[in-house]
Design a protein around this motif. Structure first.
Motif, PDB file in Angstrom:
ATOM      1  N   ASN A 254       1.066  -1.553   0.018  1.00 40.43           N
ATOM      2  CA  ASN A 254       0.432   0.243  -0.054  1.00 40.43           C
ATOM      3  C   ASN A 254       0.703   1.103  -0.244  1.00 40.43           C
ATOM      4  OD1 ASN A 254      -2.170  -1.758  -0.130  1.00 40.43           O
ATOM      5  ND2 ASN A 254      -2.535  -1.606   2.540  1.00 40.43           N
ATOM      6  N   GLY A 255       2.054   1.128   1.080  1.00 42.29           N
ATOM      7  CA  GLY A 255       3.078   2.103   0.829  1.00 42.29           C
ATOM      8  C   GLY A 255       3.434   2.416  -0.297  1.00 42.29           C
ATOM      9  N   THR A 256       4.328   2.081  -1.135  1.00 41.92           N
ATOM     10  CA  THR A 256       4.629   2.391  -2.493  1.00 41.92           C
ATOM     11  C   THR A 256       3.262   2.326  -3.919  1.00 41.92           C
ATOM     12  OG1 THR A 256       4.317  -0.260  -3.344  1.00 41.92           O
ATOM     13  CG2 THR A 256       6.431   0.556  -1.757  1.00 41.92           C
ATOM     14  N   LYS A 257       2.436   1.865  -3.480  1.00 41.74           N
ATOM     15  CA  LYS A 257       1.320   2.515  -4.507  1.00 41.74           C
ATOM     16  C   LYS A 257       0.820   3.415  -3.674  1.00 41.74           C
ATOM     17  CE  LYS A 257      -3.611   1.169  -6.192  1.00 41.74           C
ATOM     18  NZ  LYS A 257      -3.938   2.253  -5.670  1.00 41.74           N
ATOM     19  N   TRP A 258       0.610   4.018  -3.045  1.00 38.38           N
ATOM     20  CA  TRP A 258       0.673   5.742  -2.295  1.00 38.38           C
ATOM     21  C   TRP A 258       1.434   6.727  -2.438  1.00 38.38           C
ATOM     22  CZ3 TRP A 258       3.359   8.745   0.698  1.00 38.38           C
ATOM     23  CH2 TRP A 258       2.970   9.956   1.182  1.00 38.38           C
ATOM     24  N   ALA A 259       3.553   5.564  -2.783  1.00 40.25           N
ATOM     25  CA  ALA A 259       4.238   7.045  -2.894  1.00 40.25           C
ATOM     26  C   ALA A 259       3.910   7.804  -4.267  1.00 40.25           C
ATOM     27  CB  ALA A 259       5.427   5.750  -3.042  1.00 40.25           C
ATOM     28  N   ASN A 260       3.815   6.310  -5.927  1.00 43.67           N
ATOM     29  CA  ASN A 260       3.936   6.685  -7.146  1.00 43.67           C
ATOM     30  C   ASN A 260       2.573   7.866  -7.452  1.00 43.67           C
ATOM     31  OD1 ASN A 260       5.930   5.157  -8.491  1.00 43.67           O
ATOM     32  ND2 ASN A 260       5.035   3.705  -7.357  1.00 43.67           N
ATOM     33  N   ASN A 262       1.143  10.432  -4.807  1.00 40.25           N
ATOM     34  CA  ASN A 262       1.471  10.825  -3.942  1.00 40.25           C
ATOM     35  C   ASN A 262       3.192  11.214  -3.883  1.00 40.25           C
ATOM     36  OD1 ASN A 262      -1.476  10.910  -2.503  1.00 40.25           O
ATOM     37  ND2 ASN A 262      -0.763   9.128  -3.171  1.00 40.25           N
ATOM     38  N   LYS A 263       3.049  12.012  -5.698  1.00 34.84           N
ATOM     39  CA  LYS A 263       4.517  11.928  -5.950  1.00 34.84           C
ATOM     40  C   LYS A 263       5.362  13.587  -4.601  1.00 34.84           C
ATOM     41  CE  LYS A 263       5.470   9.951  -9.712  1.00 34.84           C
ATOM     42  NZ  LYS A 263       3.735   9.420 -10.250  1.00 34.84           N
ATOM     43  N   GLU A 264       4.869  14.350  -4.470  1.00 36.90           N
ATOM     44  CA  GLU A 264       4.673  15.851  -4.042  1.00 36.90           C
ATOM     45  C   GLU A 264       4.431  15.533  -2.596  1.00 36.90           C
ATOM     46  OE1 GLU A 264       5.767  18.427  -5.273  1.00 36.90           O
ATOM     47  OE2 GLU A 264       5.734  18.237  -7.284  1.00 36.90           O
ATOM     48  N   GLU A 265       3.622  15.424  -1.960  1.00 40.02           N
ATOM     49  CA  GLU A 265       3.363  14.874  -0.511  1.00 40.02           C
ATOM     50  C   GLU A 265       4.502  13.711   0.041  1.00 40.02           C
ATOM     51  OE1 GLU A 265       1.469  15.497   3.015  1.00 40.02           O
ATOM     52  OE2 GLU A 265       1.650  16.502   1.538  1.00 40.02           O
ATOM     53  N   LEU A 266       5.545  11.882  -0.582  1.00 35.58           N
ATOM     54  CA  LEU A 266       6.008  11.280  -0.631  1.00 35.58           C
ATOM     55  C   LEU A 266       7.607  12.666  -0.041  1.00 35.58           C
ATOM     56  CD1 LEU A 266       7.733   8.760  -0.683  1.00 35.58           C
ATOM     57  CD2 LEU A 266       7.396   8.649  -3.177  1.00 35.58           C
ATOM     58  N   GLY A 267       7.648  13.807  -0.963  1.00 36.12           N
ATOM     59  CA  GLY A 267       8.932  14.213  -0.508  1.00 36.12           C
ATOM     60  C   GLY A 267       8.684  15.061   0.116  1.00 36.12           C
ATOM     61  N   ASN A 268       7.280  15.322   0.721  1.00 38.90           N
ATOM     62  CA  ASN A 268       7.481  15.555   2.106  1.00 38.90           C
ATOM     63  C   ASN A 268       7.840  14.808   3.378  1.00 38.90           C
ATOM     64  OD1 ASN A 268       6.775  18.089   1.436  1.00 38.90           O
ATOM     65  ND2 ASN A 268       4.756  17.933   1.529  1.00 38.90           N
ATOM     66  N   TYR A 269       7.067  13.922   2.924  1.00 41.52           N
ATOM     67  CA  TYR A 269       7.461  12.504   3.853  1.00 41.52           C
ATOM     68  C   TYR A 269       8.469  12.099   3.967  1.00 41.52           C
ATOM     69  CZ  TYR A 269       2.646  11.251   4.813  1.00 41.52           C
ATOM     70  OH  TYR A 269       0.755  10.891   5.126  1.00 41.52           O
ATOM     71  N   SER A 270       9.499  12.041   3.219  1.00 40.22           N
ATOM     72  CA  SER A 270      10.932  11.820   3.005  1.00 40.22           C
ATOM     73  C   SER A 270      11.667  12.615   3.848  1.00 40.22           C
ATOM     74  CB  SER A 270      11.063  12.084   1.474  1.00 40.22           C
ATOM     75  OG  SER A 270      10.505  10.385   0.905  1.00 40.22           O
ATOM     76  N   GLU A 271      11.743  13.675   3.373  1.00 41.40           N
ATOM     77  CA  GLU A 271      12.131  15.105   3.906  1.00 41.40           C
ATOM     78  C   GLU A 271      11.580  15.233   5.841  1.00 41.40           C
ATOM     79  OE1 GLU A 271      12.984  19.760   3.650  1.00 41.40           O
ATOM     80  OE2 GLU A 271      10.844  18.938   4.088  1.00 41.40           O
ATOM     81  N   GLU A 272      11.026  14.239   6.270  1.00 41.19           N
ATOM     82  CA  GLU A 272      10.259  14.467   7.840  1.00 41.19           C
ATOM     83  C   GLU A 272      11.082  13.902   8.846  1.00 41.19           C
ATOM     84  OE1 GLU A 272       6.027  15.342   8.534  1.00 41.19           O
ATOM     85  OE2 GLU A 272       5.984  16.514   6.377  1.00 41.19           O
ATOM     86  N   ILE A 273      11.443  11.771   7.440  1.00 37.73           N
ATOM     87  CA  ILE A 273      11.564  10.719   7.832  1.00 37.73           C
ATOM     88  C   ILE A 273      13.290  10.964   8.025  1.00 37.73           C
ATOM     89  CG2 ILE A 273       9.981   9.359   7.444  1.00 37.73           C
ATOM     90  CD1 ILE A 273      11.190   7.918   5.491  1.00 37.73           C
ATOM     91  N   GLY A 274      13.948  12.226   7.243  1.00 41.64           N
ATOM     92  CA  GLY A 274      15.646  12.119   7.651  1.00 41.64           C
ATOM     93  C   GLY A 274      16.292  11.622   6.226  1.00 41.64           C
TER      94      GLY A 274
END
Length: 331
Positions: A254-260, A262-274
């Motif tokens: 589900n997470g990898t599907k969401w990543a593809n 929601n690319k902009e939000e994925l960028g925010n998430y990635s920054e927040e987790i380091g």
């Protein structure tokens, strides 16, 4: 039956029901108070952690009494240590490390893949096909690892011998590769995403010559290409926690599907987790990142062929021997 007899039976019945309810309550209480189980999940910085960003950020509850701890390792050494010392219950690792971990510990099995090939042959020169590479120097990373072995294997099948027809200049990491090409010190290179997106932003004249995953698919009659980021599970943990693992893998899918999606939000998430990749680059990188979960039952042939090729080029890259069928996790 006299009145006293009936009254006695009713009292006994009520007491028995109370005892049964009490036992049920105690059982429920014990289940609710079951000791919390800690689950350690490790992964490297970069595309693997970007693929897992939704889980790491949102930390969804996966089964009762499980506490999942996610760790993004900044160096290959830390990731390798966590696996080889069997500290990780679940890990996302380079696919050749999955073979090494199995051969060395016999305690890790492949559950699936979160990413297939994301390596690209690029150039600032006019390079159209493999014959144009003859006599050229090509920059790459990971000597003896996936980028090196995949490139050499494809080149060999396309008629180019390493150190004879082409020369490889190895840099330590993609973070070194990008500024070297931007400065014009290297003109041809094998570059992974997300570094490629950063490179093409900084130096627009860089052109993609070959998508190495597409090349691998064509040469090896493969549906997915070569497995790049592999999820492995500690067998001793799996044996006692099969439902948890199955539920965890559903969350990964589900997470990898969401990543593809929601690319902009994925960028925010990635920054927040380091994640160290600039979040602005992540939506662009996702176009070529090849992120997506594929269960091991649907990718066994990809792994078998991949490990066979690695063994031919460098036996140490898979731990000295071809992994047997035990490496593949059974549900």
């Amino acid at each position: 039956m006299n009145f006293k007899r009936i009254t006695s039976l009713i009292i006994v019945g009520v007491m028995s029901t109370g005892l049964l309810l009490g036992c049920g309550s105690n059982k429920t209480a014990k289940e609710e108070n079951k000791e919390e189980k800690s689950v350690k999940v490790v992964m490297p910085d970069g595309l693997p952690s970007i693929a897992m960003a939704k889980l790491v950020k949102e930390k969804p509850e996966i089964g009762k009494n499980y506490k999942v701890e996610y760790s993004i390792e900044k160096t290959p050494e830390n990731l390798s240590t966590a696996v080889m010392k069997e500290e990780a219950d679940i890990a996302v690792v380079p696919s050749n490390m999955a073979a090494i971990a199995y051969n060395k510990t016999k305690n890790y099995e492949i559950a699936g893949t979160v990413g297939f090939g994301s390596l690209y042959l690029v150039s600032t020169e006019e390079i159209k096909d493999y014959e144009d590479l003859n006599g050229k120097t090509i920059a790459n990373i990971g000597r003896g690892l996936t980028p090196d072995i995949i490139t050499k294997s494809i080149f060999k099948e396309r008629g180019l011998e390493a150190d004879k027809d082409v020369t490889f200049n190895y840099l330590n990491a993609a973070s070194e590769l990008v500024p070297t090409i931007v400065a014009g010190k290297e003109k041809i290179a094998v570059v992974p995403e997300p570094a490629l997106s950063a490179l093409m932003t900084k130096k627009p004249e860089v052109k993609i010559v070959k998508n190495l995953n597409d090349e691998w698919k064509e040469l090896n009659n493969s549906k997915n290409g070569y497995p790049q980021s592999t999820i492995i599970v500690k067998k001793s943990f799996l044996d006692e926690n099969k439902k948890f693992i199955n539920d965890f893998l559903k969350e990964v899918a589900n997470g990898t599907k969401w990543a593809n999606e929601n690319k902009e939000e994925l960028g925010n998430y990635s920054e927040e987790i380091g994640v160290s990749t600039d979040k602005v680059m992540i939506p662009k990188a996702m176009e070529r990142a090849n992120i997506g979960f594929v269960d091991i039952k649907d990718s066994k042939d990809d792994y078998k062929n991949y490990y066979k090729k690695l063994l031919e080029i460098d036996p140490s890259s898979v731990g000295g021997a071809l992994p047997d069928e035990g490496i593949f996790m059974e549900r």
